[in-house]
Motif scaffolding. Sequence first.
Motif, PDB file in Angstrom:
ATOM      1  N   LEU A 164      -8.981 -13.951   6.443  1.00 42.48           N
ATOM      2  CA  LEU A 164      -8.111 -13.179   6.832  1.00 42.48           C
ATOM      3  C   LEU A 164      -6.634 -13.874   6.396  1.00 42.48           C
ATOM      4  CD1 LEU A 164      -9.079 -12.607  10.767  1.00 42.48           C
ATOM      5  CD2 LEU A 164      -8.499 -10.832   8.858  1.00 42.48           C
ATOM      6  N   ALA A 165      -6.563 -15.263   6.001  1.00 39.93           N
ATOM      7  CA  ALA A 165      -5.395 -15.625   5.552  1.00 39.93           C
ATOM      8  C   ALA A 165      -4.975 -15.033   4.119  1.00 39.93           C
ATOM      9  CB  ALA A 165      -5.521 -17.120   5.355  1.00 39.93           C
ATOM     10  N   LEU A 167      -6.457 -12.044   3.170  1.00 35.51           N
ATOM     11  CA  LEU A 167      -7.203 -10.602   2.898  1.00 35.51           C
ATOM     12  C   LEU A 167      -6.436  -9.559   2.193  1.00 35.51           C
ATOM     13  CD1 LEU A 167      -9.778  -9.068   3.798  1.00 35.51           C
ATOM     14  CD2 LEU A 167      -8.231  -8.247   5.915  1.00 35.51           C
ATOM     15  N   THR A 168      -5.057  -9.576   2.486  1.00 34.39           N
ATOM     16  CA  THR A 168      -4.531  -8.256   1.993  1.00 34.39           C
ATOM     17  C   THR A 168      -4.247  -8.537   0.275  1.00 34.39           C
ATOM     18  OG1 THR A 168      -3.145  -7.890   3.657  1.00 34.39           O
ATOM     19  CG2 THR A 168      -2.294  -7.020   1.682  1.00 34.39           C
ATOM     20  N   ASP A 169      -4.105  -9.907  -0.095  1.00 38.24           N
ATOM     21  CA  ASP A 169      -3.998  -9.931  -1.543  1.00 38.24           C
ATOM     22  C   ASP A 169      -5.507 -10.057  -2.082  1.00 38.24           C
ATOM     23  OD1 ASP A 169      -1.302 -10.392  -1.479  1.00 38.24           O
ATOM     24  OD2 ASP A 169      -1.200 -12.596  -1.177  1.00 38.24           O
ATOM     25  N   ASP A 170      -6.198 -10.312  -1.479  1.00 37.26           N
ATOM     26  CA  ASP A 170      -7.675 -10.342  -2.005  1.00 37.26           C
ATOM     27  C   ASP A 170      -8.297  -8.820  -2.160  1.00 37.26           C
ATOM     28  OD1 ASP A 170      -7.612 -13.075  -2.084  1.00 37.26           O
ATOM     29  OD2 ASP A 170      -8.943 -13.192  -0.213  1.00 37.26           O
ATOM     30  N   VAL A 171      -7.906  -7.924  -1.426  1.00 42.54           N
ATOM     31  CA  VAL A 171      -8.451  -6.648  -1.342  1.00 42.54           C
ATOM     32  C   VAL A 171      -7.487  -5.860  -2.370  1.00 42.54           C
ATOM     33  CG1 VAL A 171      -8.628  -4.425  -0.160  1.00 42.54           C
ATOM     34  CG2 VAL A 171      -9.218  -6.629   0.967  1.00 42.54           C
ATOM     35  N   LEU A 172      -6.195  -5.876  -2.335  1.00 41.39           N
ATOM     36  CA  LEU A 172      -5.496  -5.055  -3.087  1.00 41.39           C
ATOM     37  C   LEU A 172      -5.459  -5.622  -4.621  1.00 41.39           C
ATOM     38  CD1 LEU A 172      -2.582  -4.016  -0.924  1.00 41.39           C
ATOM     39  CD2 LEU A 172      -4.746  -3.085  -1.310  1.00 41.39           C
ATOM     40  N   GLY A 173      -5.849  -6.937  -4.799  1.00 46.64           N
ATOM     41  CA  GLY A 173      -6.111  -7.524  -6.123  1.00 46.64           C
ATOM     42  C   GLY A 173      -7.067  -6.861  -7.021  1.00 46.64           C
ATOM     43  N   TRP A 174      -8.070  -6.233  -6.366  1.00 44.32           N
ATOM     44  CA  TRP A 174      -9.199  -5.370  -6.948  1.00 44.32           C
ATOM     45  C   TRP A 174      -9.247  -4.048  -6.709  1.00 44.32           C
ATOM     46  CZ3 TRP A 174     -12.855  -3.052  -4.286  1.00 44.32           C
ATOM     47  CH2 TRP A 174     -13.023  -3.274  -3.013  1.00 44.32           C
ATOM     48  N   ASP A 247       1.397   0.672   4.298  1.00 43.77           N
ATOM     49  CA  ASP A 247       2.236  -0.155   4.954  1.00 43.77           C
ATOM     50  C   ASP A 247       1.576  -0.442   6.220  1.00 43.77           C
ATOM     51  OD1 ASP A 247       3.990  -0.306   2.749  1.00 43.77           O
ATOM     52  OD2 ASP A 247       5.543   1.105   3.435  1.00 43.77           O
ATOM     53  N   ALA A 248       1.288   0.414   6.946  1.00 45.18           N
ATOM     54  CA  ALA A 248       0.646   0.280   8.468  1.00 45.18           C
ATOM     55  C   ALA A 248      -0.369  -0.755   8.184  1.00 45.18           C
ATOM     56  CB  ALA A 248       0.566   1.449   8.998  1.00 45.18           C
ATOM     57  N   ALA A 249      -1.289  -0.581   7.156  1.00 46.90           N
ATOM     58  CA  ALA A 249      -2.527  -1.265   6.964  1.00 46.90           C
ATOM     59  C   ALA A 249      -2.266  -2.673   6.439  1.00 46.90           C
ATOM     60  CB  ALA A 249      -3.253  -0.790   5.871  1.00 46.90           C
ATOM     61  N   ARG A 250      -0.929  -3.107   5.829  1.00 47.36           N
ATOM     62  CA  ARG A 250      -0.585  -4.493   5.476  1.00 47.36           C
ATOM     63  C   ARG A 250       0.019  -5.140   6.762  1.00 47.36           C
ATOM     64  NH1 ARG A 250       0.949  -5.300  -0.168  1.00 47.36           N
ATOM     65  NH2 ARG A 250       0.606  -3.428  -1.477  1.00 47.36           N
ATOM     66  N   GLU A 251       0.510  -4.410   7.624  1.00 51.92           N
ATOM     67  CA  GLU A 251       1.053  -5.027   8.794  1.00 51.92           C
ATOM     68  C   GLU A 251      -0.029  -5.276   9.721  1.00 51.92           C
ATOM     69  OE1 GLU A 251       3.952  -1.936  10.175  1.00 51.92           O
ATOM     70  OE2 GLU A 251       5.307  -2.176   8.560  1.00 51.92           O
ATOM     71  N   PHE A 252      -1.214  -4.620   9.737  1.00 55.41           N
ATOM     72  CA  PHE A 252      -2.090  -4.568  10.797  1.00 55.41           C
ATOM     73  C   PHE A 252      -3.015  -5.876  10.471  1.00 55.41           C
ATOM     74  CE2 PHE A 252      -6.849  -3.990  11.637  1.00 55.41           C
ATOM     75  CZ  PHE A 252      -6.643  -3.945  13.022  1.00 55.41           C
ATOM     76  N   ALA A 253      -3.155  -5.791   9.197  1.00 55.09           N
ATOM     77  CA  ALA A 253      -3.909  -7.096   8.430  1.00 55.09           C
ATOM     78  C   ALA A 253      -3.270  -8.457   8.686  1.00 55.09           C
ATOM     79  CB  ALA A 253      -4.027  -7.031   6.899  1.00 55.09           C
ATOM     80  N   ALA A 254      -1.922  -8.422   8.531  1.00 55.68           N
ATOM     81  CA  ALA A 254      -1.042  -9.628   9.038  1.00 55.68           C
ATOM     82  C   ALA A 254      -1.200  -9.982  10.442  1.00 55.68           C
ATOM     83  CB  ALA A 254       0.455  -9.351   8.548  1.00 55.68           C
TER      84      ALA A 254
END
Length: 260
Positions: A164-165, A167-174, A247-254
């Motif tokens: 989770l730490a 997650l956003t960078d990992d997912v949106l990296g690919w 944007d909402a997805a990023r906020e939710f992941a955080a």
Amino acid sequence: MLNPHPTRYAELNGVLHDLVTGAQSALGESFVGAYLQGSFALGAGDLHSDCDFLVVVRDHPTAAQVAALRTLHRDLPHRDGHWFAHLEGSYAVADELRSVDGLGRAWWYVDHGSDELVLSDHCNQAWTRWVLREHGITLAGPCRVELVDPVPDDVLREQARAGLATLTDDVLGWCPPDVAWCQRYLVVQACRSLYTVRTGQVASKRDALRWAMVHGDPRWRPLLQQVLADRDLGLDREAAPRPGSMDAAREFAAYVAAVA
């Protein structure tokens, strides 16, 4: 003997037959067994799912065996039919599969829809191993509980927290942020990780979303409902996310990373 009806899709059952018999031919006496994990093992597989498999081998495949497996996987995705293009899985070495001491080792792996075999730890994670042992479907070989020890709850939880730490960078990296499917995938993965942290178990994508609707902060319910409703849209690389949804997805992941 091969399991003739591992799923509710006759076409997929035929594809799995070809996969398993092809793997048996390529591996010879090193073949131990073949299993379904992932969404089909969790009882949630449908036409929008990939089909996650794991073939267990006695030893690391030889160069000749790898060459034979490459030939198999360069052929399968290009055959006619829906399910040939939706296989994903690894060739797990039995000794490394047995206990959590072998987590993270690289196995020969084929990505969803790919025709290339590569070394990867993709299928050698705590959650994939938990699903295999607790819910896996045997295609051929011994019962999966004879091959893999129970996965401790603390190992599952810790790996979910660690993921989770980043997650956003990992997912949106690919997965490009301008593709709607990627917005949904980010939300789903956050839900699944939170479910694992809270329960010490693994849920399907759909069940994790529904669990988060009930047990999570109500302010995220519209986002979760959107992701659940849009799941049937499938992967369309030309479809952009709904306005504001990324944007909402990023906020939710955080938020999930913070509360986990």
